[in-house]
Design a protein around this motif. Structure first.
Motif, PDB file in Angstrom:
ATOM      1  N   ASP A  56       0.832  -1.213   0.000  1.00 22.66           N
ATOM      2  CA  ASP A  56       0.000   0.000   0.000  1.00 22.66           C
ATOM      3  C   ASP A  56       0.861   1.256   0.000  1.00 22.66           C
ATOM      4  OD1 ASP A  56      -2.490  -1.143  -0.134  1.00 22.66           O
ATOM      5  OD2 ASP A  56      -2.813  -1.149   2.034  1.00 22.66           O
ATOM      6  N   ARG A  57       1.914   1.261   0.794  1.00 16.71           N
ATOM      7  CA  ARG A  57       2.805   2.435   0.830  1.00 16.71           C
ATOM      8  C   ARG A  57       3.455   2.643  -0.533  1.00 16.71           C
ATOM      9  NH1 ARG A  57       4.031   0.129   5.762  1.00 16.71           N
ATOM     10  NH2 ARG A  57       6.015  -0.681   4.985  1.00 16.71           N
ATOM     11  N   GLY A  58       3.827   1.542  -1.196  1.00 16.00           N
ATOM     12  CA  GLY A  58       4.425   1.648  -2.525  1.00 16.00           C
ATOM     13  C   GLY A  58       3.466   2.266  -3.529  1.00 16.00           C
ATOM     14  N   VAL A  59       2.214   1.845  -3.493  1.00 20.37           N
ATOM     15  CA  VAL A  59       1.204   2.417  -4.391  1.00 20.37           C
ATOM     16  C   VAL A  59       0.989   3.890  -4.056  1.00 20.37           C
ATOM     17  CG1 VAL A  59      -1.247   2.359  -5.006  1.00 20.37           C
ATOM     18  CG2 VAL A  59       0.061   0.237  -4.899  1.00 20.37           C
ATOM     19  N   GLN A  60       0.911   4.217  -2.787  1.00 20.37           N
ATOM     20  CA  GLN A  60       0.662   5.603  -2.382  1.00 20.37           C
ATOM     21  C   GLN A  60       1.805   6.534  -2.786  1.00 20.37           C
ATOM     22  OE1 GLN A  60      -2.225   6.774  -1.427  1.00 20.37           O
ATOM     23  NE2 GLN A  60      -2.919   4.671  -1.688  1.00 20.37           N
ATOM     24  N   ARG A  61       3.037   6.021  -2.814  1.00 23.01           N
ATOM     25  CA  ARG A  61       4.176   6.864  -3.239  1.00 23.01           C
ATOM     26  C   ARG A  61       3.983   7.348  -4.671  1.00 23.01           C
ATOM     27  NH1 ARG A  61       7.411   3.154  -0.422  1.00 23.01           N
ATOM     28  NH2 ARG A  61       7.863   2.028  -2.335  1.00 23.01           N
ATOM     29  N   HIS A  62       3.298   6.556  -5.476  1.00 19.43           N
ATOM     30  CA  HIS A  62       3.101   6.927  -6.881  1.00 19.43           C
ATOM     31  C   HIS A  62       1.729   7.528  -7.157  1.00 19.43           C
ATOM     32  CE1 HIS A  62       6.863   5.223  -8.181  1.00 19.43           C
ATOM     33  NE2 HIS A  62       6.609   4.159  -7.431  1.00 19.43           N
ATOM     34  N   ALA A  63       0.894   7.651  -6.134  1.00 18.18           N
ATOM     35  CA  ALA A  63      -0.484   8.117  -6.328  1.00 18.18           C
ATOM     36  C   ALA A  63      -0.542   9.473  -7.021  1.00 18.18           C
ATOM     37  CB  ALA A  63      -1.226   8.164  -4.994  1.00 18.18           C
ATOM     38  N   GLY A  64       0.384  10.350  -6.752  1.00 16.87           N
ATOM     39  CA  GLY A  64       0.389  11.666  -7.390  1.00 16.87           C
ATOM     40  C   GLY A  64       0.679  11.615  -8.876  1.00 16.87           C
ATOM     41  N   GLU A  65       1.199  10.491  -9.338  1.00 17.23           N
ATOM     42  CA  GLU A  65       1.536  10.353 -10.755  1.00 17.23           C
ATOM     43  C   GLU A  65       0.404   9.727 -11.563  1.00 17.23           C
ATOM     44  OE1 GLU A  65       5.424   8.516 -11.306  1.00 17.23           O
ATOM     45  OE2 GLU A  65       5.896   9.071  -9.242  1.00 17.23           O
ATOM     46  N   PHE A  66      -0.624   9.210 -10.884  1.00 21.51           N
ATOM     47  CA  PHE A  66      -1.668   8.477 -11.581  1.00 21.51           C
ATOM     48  C   PHE A  66      -2.378   9.322 -12.635  1.00 21.51           C
ATOM     49  CE2 PHE A  66      -2.313   5.328  -7.843  1.00 21.51           C
ATOM     50  CZ  PHE A  66      -1.196   4.631  -8.239  1.00 21.51           C
ATOM     51  N   ASP A  67      -2.681  10.581 -12.340  1.00 20.25           N
ATOM     52  CA  ASP A  67      -3.371  11.410 -13.332  1.00 20.25           C
ATOM     53  C   ASP A  67      -2.545  11.529 -14.607  1.00 20.25           C
ATOM     54  OD1 ASP A  67      -5.556  11.759 -11.709  1.00 20.25           O
ATOM     55  OD2 ASP A  67      -5.091  13.829 -11.163  1.00 20.25           O
ATOM     56  N   GLY A  68      -1.244  11.696 -14.470  1.00 18.39           N
ATOM     57  CA  GLY A  68      -0.369  11.773 -15.643  1.00 18.39           C
ATOM     58  C   GLY A  68      -0.341  10.471 -16.410  1.00 18.39           C
TER      59      GLY A  68
END
Length: 185
Positions: A56-68
């Motif tokens: 979950d922490r790994g996914v959350q680290r990239h969450a800000g990049e999902f829109d891009g």
């Protein structure tokens, strides 16, 4: 806009595969930075939640990049549609559209955008079931427009409007491919 997704795909391992049932050729693409950790069981039937929390922490680290990433996936889908419309008999155009549709479908799950996954599913089904994609360009374009609208409106959770649209797209895909075998136009 360059993202880590593009870098991961550039270093991906690509394995040529053959479906044993149909003989169809396809590629299995595994991004180089794919997590290798699996959920571990303690032996008592319990899940080791430290591993789940780490994922979950790994996914959350990239969450800000999902829109891009979502923008990249949908833009690639729109580009593939444009290529198919410009060259309807181009087999590569059809394959690019199929790959882009699967990228949206899988990426929607990863990016916590289940509406994109749901909307891409009928398109993936259609592209896998027809030989002549150009004969179904109207339905393909409708699927792509629905995915793009969900992206633009940031409608990532499947509400009633999305569910109704997915049901209609699924029904039309099934109607056009009802024999279960690859269809010509």
């Amino acid at each position: 806009m360059a993202t880590n997704w593009g870098k991961a795909m550039a270093d991906a391992q690509i394995t040529e595969m053959t479906d044993p049932k149909s003989g169809a050729k396809y590629q299995l693409i595994q991004p180089a930075n794919q997590p290798h950790t699996k959920v571990k069981f303690t032996g008592k039937g319990d899940v080791d939640f430290r591993v789940v929390d780490a994922a979950d922490r790994g996914v959350q680290r990239h969450a800000g990049e999902f829109d891009g990433w979502i923008d990249e996936w949908v833009n690639a889908l729109e580009g593939a549609l444009g290529r198919l419309k410009g060259a309807p008999q181009d087999r590569l155009a059809s394959e690019l559209l199929t790959a882009a549709a699967h990228e949206v479908k899988g990426g929607g799950t990863m990016a916590n955008a289940p509406a994109l996954t749901a909307l891409a599913n009928p398109l993936c089904d259609l592209m896998e079931r027809v030989d002549d994609a150009a004969a179904h360009i109207d339905l393909i374009e409708l699927c792509v427009l629905a995915i793009d609208a969900a992206r633009r409106e940031k409608r990532f959770e499947p509400d009633d409007k999305v569910r109704d649209l997915v049901a209609a797209l699924d029904a039309e895909t099934i109607r056009r491919t009802s024999s279960g075998e690859k269809q010509q136009g």
